[in-house]
Every structure is written in C-alpha cells, then in structure tokens.
Design a protein around this motif. Structure first.
Motif, PDB file in Angstrom:
ATOM      1  N   ILE A 151     -39.963  23.801  11.430  1.00 32.61           N
ATOM      2  CA  ILE A 151     -40.847  22.954  10.408  1.00 32.61           C
ATOM      3  C   ILE A 151     -40.209  21.626  10.563  1.00 32.61           C
ATOM      4  O   ILE A 151     -40.861  20.352  10.437  1.00 32.61           O
ATOM      5  CB  ILE A 151     -40.990  23.592   9.149  1.00 32.61           C
ATOM      6  CG1 ILE A 151     -41.794  24.779   9.268  1.00 32.61           C
ATOM      7  CG2 ILE A 151     -41.371  22.612   8.054  1.00 32.61           C
ATOM      8  CD1 ILE A 151     -41.685  25.543   8.028  1.00 32.61           C
ATOM      9  N   TRP A 176     -46.604  15.207  10.252  1.00 31.20           N
ATOM     10  CA  TRP A 176     -47.248  15.850   9.241  1.00 31.20           C
ATOM     11  C   TRP A 176     -48.345  15.150   8.652  1.00 31.20           C
ATOM     12  O   TRP A 176     -49.515  15.606   8.100  1.00 31.20           O
ATOM     13  CB  TRP A 176     -46.287  16.395   8.164  1.00 31.20           C
ATOM     14  CG  TRP A 176     -45.235  17.497   9.150  1.00 31.20           C
ATOM     15  CD1 TRP A 176     -44.109  17.415   9.049  1.00 31.20           C
ATOM     16  CD2 TRP A 176     -45.935  18.636   9.011  1.00 31.20           C
ATOM     17  NE1 TRP A 176     -43.536  18.902   9.380  1.00 31.20           N
ATOM     18  CE2 TRP A 176     -44.699  19.535   9.380  1.00 31.20           C
ATOM     19  CE3 TRP A 176     -47.183  19.343   8.978  1.00 31.20           C
ATOM     20  CZ2 TRP A 176     -44.889  20.967   9.691  1.00 31.20           C
ATOM     21  CZ3 TRP A 176     -47.230  21.000   9.349  1.00 31.20           C
ATOM     22  CH2 TRP A 176     -45.975  21.628   9.818  1.00 31.20           C
ATOM     23  N   TRP A 230     -52.139  16.091   8.353  1.00 26.37           N
ATOM     24  CA  TRP A 230     -52.658  16.436   6.929  1.00 26.37           C
ATOM     25  C   TRP A 230     -53.934  15.613   6.659  1.00 26.37           C
ATOM     26  O   TRP A 230     -54.976  15.946   6.058  1.00 26.37           O
ATOM     27  CB  TRP A 230     -51.809  16.505   5.831  1.00 26.37           C
ATOM     28  CG  TRP A 230     -51.029  17.754   5.663  1.00 26.37           C
ATOM     29  CD1 TRP A 230     -49.684  18.072   6.079  1.00 26.37           C
ATOM     30  CD2 TRP A 230     -51.377  18.950   5.420  1.00 26.37           C
ATOM     31  NE1 TRP A 230     -49.302  18.975   5.810  1.00 26.37           N
ATOM     32  CE2 TRP A 230     -50.422  19.711   5.443  1.00 26.37           C
ATOM     33  CE3 TRP A 230     -52.780  19.459   4.841  1.00 26.37           C
ATOM     34  CZ2 TRP A 230     -50.303  21.121   5.024  1.00 26.37           C
ATOM     35  CZ3 TRP A 230     -52.647  21.065   4.730  1.00 26.37           C
ATOM     36  CH2 TRP A 230     -51.829  21.784   4.682  1.00 26.37           C
ATOM     37  N   CYS A 263     -44.152  19.288   3.615  1.00 26.77           N
ATOM     38  CA  CYS A 263     -43.819  20.281   4.859  1.00 26.77           C
ATOM     39  C   CYS A 263     -42.580  19.781   5.465  1.00 26.77           C
ATOM     40  O   CYS A 263     -41.913  20.631   5.746  1.00 26.77           O
ATOM     41  CB  CYS A 263     -45.176  19.960   5.523  1.00 26.77           C
ATOM     42  SG  CYS A 263     -46.638  20.818   5.143  1.00 26.77           S
TER      43      CYS A 263
END
Length: 295
Positions: A146, A154, A158, A175
């Motif tokens: 991650i 990220w 998203w 995240c």
C-alpha cells in the motif's frame, strides 16, 4: 559507581587531551588498529564512492542533464517572477479561501481515517503483540504494498471509482497514509517499554488488558506526534492531488497556470505557504506538548 566512571570536568578532559597528544607516538605503537585503516576497508569505501559517482553520471546522461540549458532558461524564471507581481486574487479571494478550507478538510479527514484504521492493524504486525510470524509477515508486506503506491496514483484510482471531487482526495490520502502509519505504528509498538506490560500481566491481566493498560498509554504520545506531522505534510499533498481533479485549491492552481494568470497563481502560492507555516507552528507545539518536551 566507580570513580573512573564519574563524568570528568572540562579541565580534567583538557589535561587528558594534552597528555594523549604528548604521547601520540606511544599510543600509535600500543594501539595500531585504532590509527590505521585496513586496506580492504579503504578499497571498499573508494569503490562505494566510485560506484555512486558512476550511477550519478549515468543518470545525468540518461536524463539529458545540461547545465547550459539551465543557464539559458533562467531568464524565463525572471519573466514568470515579473508576471507574478503583485500577487492578487482579482476578485476571487472568497473562492480561493473556500478551496483552501476544502484542502485542509481533505488532509484532516484523510489523515484521521488512516490513523484510526492503521492502529488496530499495526498491532497485528508488532512482534510483542502478535506471536504468529506468518500473520505478522503478511500484514507487514501488505503495508509495504500500500505504501509503495504514491498518493497521486491513489487519487487517480479513486477519481475513477467515486468521481471527481474532494471525497476522492480524502480517500487517496487515507490509503497512502494507511501503509505509512501501519509501518510507523508497528515499529513504535515493538519499541515500547515492556515493564508496564509485565506489571499488568503479573497483576493477573489478560492479553487484552496488557495491550490496553500496559502498551497503548506508553506509545500513544509517539503515535499522536506522528499523526500531527503527517497532517502537516498531507496539507501539501492535498494541494498536489487537487491538480488531477481530487478537489481543493490544487484544481484552481493548475487552471490558472495554464492560462498564465500568474498574479492569481502567486496569491494562491502565498496562501498555501502561510497555511503550511501556521500548521507547522501549531503542530510543532502540540507535538512537544504531547511528548512532554519543553516548549
């Protein structure tokens, strides 16, 4: 404590230094390993330095690094600086303030969400909490995966999931920080003092009591300090992800740069600088108060 172990005063240290310098030849003869560096170690250091220099040279060649291009392009920086003066919102001050507040909200919500989710999972990655080595390894590698994805990536992910806007920005920061917080929290938990935990266990406490009353009170100040630092950093990150459509002041910044409205760009940059400086000052004082350091 022995007399030799007592700390020496400045005059004593000075006298010892003069005595050592006076007998420098004798010290070299008695302790040659201290004054001479082995040839193997010298070659190793020289090899590392040469390797780094070679890598830097290759990178400069591959990236078309040119000092001449930098020097010839400096006049463009001067032109942009002239276009930025004087900084002016040009009637958009209220809109910019709302966008800045949105940026702060993205950073705050993303940081808080990541911290709340990472704390219980970090316990599973700590050696002194989770004895199962396979579960610890899996959780730690999950944090690595991650954390390896940048917040900008990220944000793009998203945006395609929930659409444009600040919600995607908050999820992106959550995240990205989840992996970072998981690693930092687990390391802080592993480095915690074991004596309070042993005291809770000796008093008949369960493993849950040991974590709740023996472990967490000792590490929470450190964790809170880390969260405050990340909130300050995420304020800048929220500005960057706004450029790709994740809300906040970044979307105004990129649009104004494209149309060369440099006075408004300068005003936005000043707003960001003042805000980050204010957050840095406040969070710094809060961190020192939390860990008990003098103000």
């Amino acid at each position: 404590m022995s007399r030799d172990a007592l700390p020496r005063s400045a005059p004593q240290r000075s006298a010892l230094r003069r005595a050592a310098l006076a007998d420098l030849a004798g010290l070299r003869a008695r302790h040659p390993q201290v004054f001479s560096v082995p040839l193997r170690r010298r070659l190793l250091v020289a090899g590392v330095v040469a390797g780094l220099a070679g890598l830097a040279l290759v990178a400069m060649v591959r990236l078309d690094f040119s000092l001449l291009r930098i020097l010839t392009g400096l006049h463009r920086l001067g032109e942009f600086a002239v276009l930025m003066l004087p900084p002016s919102p040009e009637g958009q001050g209220l809109v910019f303030l709302k966008a800045l507040a949105e940026t702060l909200a993205i950073a705050f919500l993303g940081t808080l969400t990541a911290a709340l989710l990472a704390l219980p999972v970090a316990l599973l990655a700590a050696r002194n909490v989770m004895p199962n080595v396979f579960l610890r390894f899996t959780v730690k590698r999950g944090f690595d995966v991650i954390r390896a994805v940048d917040v900008l990536i990220w944000a793009l992910i998203w945006i395609n999931v929930v659409g444009l806007g600040p919600f995607a920005g908050a999820l992106a920061i959550a995240c990205s920080d989840f992996g970072a917080f998981g690693k930092l929290f687990s390391e802080a938990i592993e480095a915690a003092d074991r004596r309070p935990q042993e005291g809770v266990t000796a008093a008949g406490g369960s493993p849950l009591h040991r974590v709740r009353f023996g472990l967490l009170p000792g590490v929470l100040p450190v964790l809170a300090s880390q969260v405050l630092y990340f909130f300050e950093s995420n304020t800048r990150s929220a500005t960057i992800i706004g450029i790709v459509g994740a809300g906040g002041i970044g979307q105004y910044l990129t649009e104004l740069i494209r149309v060369l409205e440099m006075q408004q760009v300068a005003f936005l940059v000043l707003m960001i600088l003042v805000t980050v400086a204010g957050i840095d000052w406040v969070s710094g004082r809060l961190r020192r108060a939390i860990i008990g350091a003098p103000a």
